[in-house]
Design a protein around this motif. Structure first.
Motif, short mmCIF file in Angstrom:
data_model
loop_
_atom_site.label_atom_id
_atom_site.label_comp_id
_atom_site.label_asym_id
_atom_site.label_seq_id
_atom_site.Cartn_x
_atom_site.Cartn_y
_atom_site.Cartn_z
N GLN A 3 -3.90 0.65 -7.97
CA GLN A 3 -3.58 -0.77 -7.82
C GLN A 3 -4.81 -1.62 -8.15
O GLN A 3 -4.70 -2.64 -8.84
CB GLN A 3 -3.14 -1.10 -6.39
CG GLN A 3 -1.83 -0.46 -5.96
CD GLN A 3 -1.99 1.00 -5.49
OE1 GLN A 3 -3.10 1.50 -5.39
NE2 GLN A 3 -0.88 1.68 -5.24
N GLU B 183 6.73 13.70 -9.94
CA GLU B 183 6.52 13.98 -8.52
C GLU B 183 7.20 15.30 -8.13
O GLU B 183 6.62 16.12 -7.41
CB GLU B 183 7.05 12.84 -7.64
CG GLU B 183 6.76 13.08 -6.15
CD GLU B 183 7.32 12.02 -5.20
OE1 GLU B 183 7.69 10.93 -5.66
OE2 GLU B 183 7.39 12.32 -3.99
N GLU C 243 0.88 -1.19 0.00
CA GLU C 243 0.00 0.00 0.00
C GLU C 243 0.90 1.23 0.00
O GLU C 243 2.09 1.14 0.29
CB GLU C 243 -0.87 0.01 1.26
CG GLU C 243 -2.33 -0.29 1.04
CD GLU C 243 -2.97 0.44 -0.16
OE1 GLU C 243 -2.39 1.39 -0.72
OE2 GLU C 243 -4.08 0.03 -0.55
N ASN C 244 0.34 2.39 -0.30
CA ASN C 244 1.18 3.58 -0.22
C ASN C 244 0.82 4.37 1.05
O ASN C 244 -0.22 4.14 1.68
CB ASN C 244 1.08 4.41 -1.50
CG ASN C 244 -0.31 4.96 -1.72
OD1 ASN C 244 -0.86 5.66 -0.88
ND2 ASN C 244 -0.89 4.65 -2.87
N SER D 240 6.85 -0.88 2.72
CA SER D 240 7.52 -2.19 2.62
C SER D 240 8.12 -2.50 3.98
O SER D 240 8.18 -1.64 4.86
CB SER D 240 8.63 -2.12 1.57
OG SER D 240 9.62 -1.20 2.02
N GLY E 130 -3.97 9.23 -5.77
CA GLY E 130 -2.66 8.65 -6.07
C GLY E 130 -2.29 8.71 -7.54
O GLY E 130 -1.41 7.98 -7.99
N CYS F 298 1.55 9.51 -1.73
CA CYS F 298 1.02 8.45 -2.60
C CYS F 298 2.12 7.78 -3.40
O CYS F 298 1.89 6.75 -4.02
CB CYS F 298 -0.06 9.00 -3.53
SG CYS F 298 0.53 10.13 -4.80
N GLN F 299 3.30 8.39 -3.41
CA GLN F 299 4.39 7.82 -4.20
C GLN F 299 5.36 7.00 -3.34
O GLN F 299 6.39 6.55 -3.82
CB GLN F 299 5.14 8.94 -4.94
CG GLN F 299 4.24 9.75 -5.87
CD GLN F 299 3.58 8.88 -6.93
OE1 GLN F 299 4.26 8.19 -7.68
NE2 GLN F 299 2.25 8.91 -6.99
N ILE F 300 5.03 6.87 -2.06
CA ILE F 300 5.89 6.08 -1.18
C ILE F 300 5.19 4.75 -0.89
O ILE F 300 4.13 4.72 -0.26
CB ILE F 300 6.16 6.81 0.15
CG1 ILE F 300 6.68 8.23 -0.12
CG2 ILE F 300 7.15 6.02 1.01
CD1 ILE F 300 6.79 9.09 1.13
N VAL F 301 5.76 3.68 -1.37
CA VAL F 301 5.15 2.36 -1.17
C VAL F 301 5.68 1.76 0.13
O VAL F 301 6.89 1.72 0.37
CB VAL F 301 5.46 1.44 -2.37
CG1 VAL F 301 4.84 0.06 -2.16
CG2 VAL F 301 4.94 2.07 -3.65
N HIS G 24 -2.67 6.22 1.09
CA HIS G 24 -3.82 5.35 1.40
C HIS G 24 -3.82 4.92 2.85
O HIS G 24 -4.87 4.82 3.47
CB HIS G 24 -3.81 4.10 0.50
CG HIS G 24 -4.47 4.34 -0.82
ND1 HIS G 24 -4.11 3.66 -1.95
CD2 HIS G 24 -5.46 5.18 -1.17
CE1 HIS G 24 -4.86 4.08 -2.96
NE2 HIS G 24 -5.69 5.00 -2.52
#
Ligand code: HEM
Ligand code: FES
Lengths: 108, 399
Positions: B115, A69, A22-23, A93, A42, A88-91, A26
Motif C-alpha cells: 500500500q 493465493e 489494513e490487512n 473493513s 504481503g 495478508c490477503q484479507i483487508v 499487518h
C-alpha cells in the motif's frame, strides 16, 4: 476501528483495533502478535501469514481471493484446511468488525 | 587472493571448487551454470572459491531453513564492505539480529509496503517514460545506461526526498563504487557518497519532510531516537541495496526479452497476468546470494557443520530446484505460484521487494508498450563481470 481477534494455537487470544484498509497480517505484525510471520510483507510470496477463519466468519470472509493465493496456500507449513486463508490477503473493513482468526501451530 | 584452508571437519568428497562468480564457465552463462549445480554437486557442499569459500546451499528447502533460523545463522559481520575505522557504522537493517532487527524494519516497512509504495507508482511511471522518450526515436540504445542505471537511481532519490538533479552524479558514484576495477576509484566514490549523504542527513534534520530519510532520522529504537551512526548506516545501505540489484535484474530480463520475441508477445497479450509474469521472471533471473555465519554446530542432510563456518545460499540455484520448480530454466507464466528466493526469506527478506517488483513491473509495461520489438545489436555477446550481483554489464539494443 474494526476489532480483530487473533487466537494463538495454545488458545490465548488478543483483540486489537485495526484500521480499515489494513490487512490482517499487518494488523498482527505491527502490534506484536506472534504466530503470524508475514515475511514477504504481503506480496503473496511466502505463505507465512497462514490463518484459519473462525467457523462463525467463514461465509462472510470467503475462500482464497485469487488462484495465486490458493496456490501459495499449498506452501504453508501447517495443515491446510477448508477455512485456511493467507492473512495478508484479507483487508480489514467495518464489515469484518469482530472477525476471529486462529493461528496455526507453525508458519513454516 | 589465496583460498582459505579447508577445515578438518569437511569431508573431502564434499569439497567442490565450482568457480562460482569468477570462473569463465560461470561468467559465460551464470543462470545456466547455477541451474546445472543440481546435477553436478551434492545438495550441500564446501566450495573453495575465493569469493564463496564455505558451505554452499542450493536446495529451496535448505535456503529457507538457513534464512529462517536466526538462532543458528547470524548476519553479523556478513557484509564485506569498506568502513572508516573512526566511524565503524553498521549497515542497517542487514547487520542487526533479532529482536532489535524488527525495530529497524518497523521504521520503513509501512512506507515500503504494497500500500505504501502505491504513492510512488505515478512517479515511477513518469520516470520510466521520460527515459524512454530520450531513446525511442533513435532506434537503438545502451539499455544499461539509458534505463537500467538511471531508473533505480531516480527512484532512490525520490524515495529519500533528495533532488532529481543529483541523478547523473549518483549514477556515476554507483558505477564507480560497485563496478570500478581500481580500488582507488571505488574508494573515492565511497567517500563522495558518504559525504553527500551526511550533508543530506543534516539538511533533513533541519527541514524534515515525509521521505524515507526523515523517517529514519525520526525513527525510534527502544523508545529512543536512533543514533547518528545508525541513521547513517541505514541510509547508506538503502542506497547500496536498491541500485545494483534492480540494475542487474532489468539487464538480465531485457537480454532475455531481446532474444525471445514470442515471450515478449505473450507478455503484451496478457496484461491482466502481469503480476504472475513478473514473479516468474524474478524467479528465473535472481541476481544475488545470502551469506551467514554459523553460531552453533548443526547437522543438515547428514552434513556436520561447525560454529564459525560460513554458509551461503546460492539463491538463483534455489529458484532452479527441480523438486520445487520442474523444468526450472523454462519461463512459464502459468506455473503454480510458490515462494521464490530472489528476495531471500526469513527476517532479512528484502525490505525493498515490493518497490523492486513495482519498478520492474512498470518497466516491463511501459517499455513493451512503447518499444514492443527490439533485439540485441548484431555481433554483441553479453559479458558478465565477477561480483555479488549477477547481470550483463552492457546491453546494446536496436529496434
Ligand atoms: C530486484 C531487486 C532486488 C533484489 C533481487 C534484492 C535482493 C535482496 C536480498 C536477497 C536480500 C537479503 C540479503 C540477505 O539475506 O543477506 C535483500 C535485503 C534487503 N534489500 Fe533488497 N533487493 C532488491 C531491491 C531492493 C530495493 C529497491 C531496496 C530499497 C528500497 C532494497 C532494500 C533492501 C534492504 C534494506 C535489505 C535488508 C533487509 C534486512 O536486513 O532486514 N532491496 N535484498
Ligand atoms: S505475507 Fe507473504 S504471503 Fe502473506
Amino acid at each position: 476501528m474494526p476489532h480483530i481477534t487473533y487466537v494463538a494455537h495454545d488458545g490465548a487470544s488478543q483483540t486489537l483495533d485495526i484500521t480499515a484498509g489494513e490487512n490482517v497480517m499487518h494488523g498482527a505484525l505491527y502490534n506484536g502478535v506472534e504466530g503470524i510471520v508475514g515475511e514477504c510483507g504481503g506480496a503473496l510470496a511466502c505463505a507465512t501469514c497462514h490463518c484459519y477463519i473462525d467457523a462463525a466468519w467463514v461465509d462472510k470472509v470467503g475462500g482464497p481471493a485469487s488462484d495465486a493465493e490458493r496456490d501459495m496456500l499449498g506452501s504453508a507449513g501447517a495443515e491446510v484446511k477448508p477455512e485456511s486463508r493467507l492473512a495478508c490477503q484479507i483487508v480489514v473493513s467495518d464489515a469484518l468488525d469482530g472477525l476471529v482468526v486462529h493461528m496455526p501451530d507453525r508458519q513454516f | 587472493m589465496a583460498s582459505r584452508p579447508v577445515p578438518d571437519h569437511v569431508p573431502p568428497e564434499l569439497i567442490h571448487n565450482i568457480g562460482l562468480i569468477e570462473s569463465p564457465e560461470f561468467l559465460a552463462a551464470p543462470h545456466d551454470f547455477m541451474a546445472a549445480l543440481h546435477d553436478r554437486c551434492p545438495p550441500i557442499f564446501w566450495s573453495t572459491g575465493t569469493q564463496s569459500a564455505g558451505w554452499n546451499l542450493i536446495k529451496h528447502e535448505d535456503a529457507f531453513f538457513m534464512l529462517r533460523s536466526a538462532e543458528y545463522f547470524t548476519n553479523k559481520g556478513g557484509t564485506p564492505f569498506p568502513r572508516d575505522p573512526a566511524n565503524p557504522f553498521r549497515l542497517l537493517p542487514v547487520e542487526a539480529d533479532p529482536p532489535e532487527h524488527r525495530q529497524f524494519r518497523n521504521v520503513l516497512d509501512p512506507m515500503l509496503s504494497p500500500q505504501g509504495i502505491l504513492r510512488l507508482e505515478h512517479t515511477i511511471r513518469k520516470l520510466a517514460n521520460d527515459l524512454i522518450d530520450e531513446v525511442e526515436a533513435k532506434g537503438e540504445c545502451q539499455f544499461d545506461e539509458a534505463f537500467g542505471r538511471p531508473l533505480p537511481v531516480s527512484i532512490f532519490l525520490d524515495l529519500m526526498g533528495l533532488p532529481q538533479d543529483m541523478r547523473d552524479t549518483f549514477v556515476e558514484w554507483a558505477v564507480d563504487l560497485l563496478h570500478a576495477t581500481d580500488p582507488a576509484v571505488a574508494g573515492r566514490a565511497y567517500w563522495a557518497i558518504c559525504g553527500y549523504l551526511e550533508g543530506a542527513i543534516e539538511d533533513k534534520r533541519k527541514r524534515p519532510d515525509d521521505g524515507a530519510m526523515s523517517r529514519i532520522i525520526n525513527g525510534q529504537i527502544d523508545g529512543e531516537p536512533m543514533s547518528a551512526q545508525d541513521v547513517f548506516g541505514f541510509t547508506v545501505f538503502l542506497f547500496i541495496a536498491g541500485l545494483d540489484t534492480v540494475f542487474a535484474t532489468l539487464n538480465n530480463m531485457w537480454l532475455w526479452l531481446a532474444q525471445n520475441p514470442a515471450k515478449r508477445r505473450e507478455i503484451i497479450a496478457r496484461p491482466d497476468d502481469i503480476m504472475a509474469i513478473n514473479e516468474e521472471l524474478l524467479r528465473r533471473f535472481a541476481v544475488t546470494f545470502s551469506g551467514r555465519t554459523l553460531l552453533k554446530d548443526i547437522e543438515m542432510r547428514g552434513v556436520r557443520m561447525k560454529a564459525g563456518d560460513k554458509v551461503m545460499s546460492i539463491l538463483p540455484a534455489c529458484n532452479f530446484d527441480p523438486e520445487v520448480f520442474p523444468n526450472p530454466l523454462s519461463v512459464d507464466f502459468d506455473r503454480k505460484r510458490k515462494p521464490i528466493l530472489s528476495f531471500a526469506g526469513g527476517v532479512h527478506s528484502c525490505m525493498g521487494a515490493h518497490l523492486a517488483r513495482l519498478e520492474i513491473r512498470i518497466g516491463l509495461q511501459e517499455w513493451l508498450r512503447r518499444i514492443p520489438d527490439f533485439e540485441l545489436k548484431p555481433g554483441f555477446t553479453a559479458e558478465f563481470r565477477p561480483g555479488g550481483v549477477v547481470g550483463p554489464e552492457h546491453l546494446p539494443l536496436v529496434w
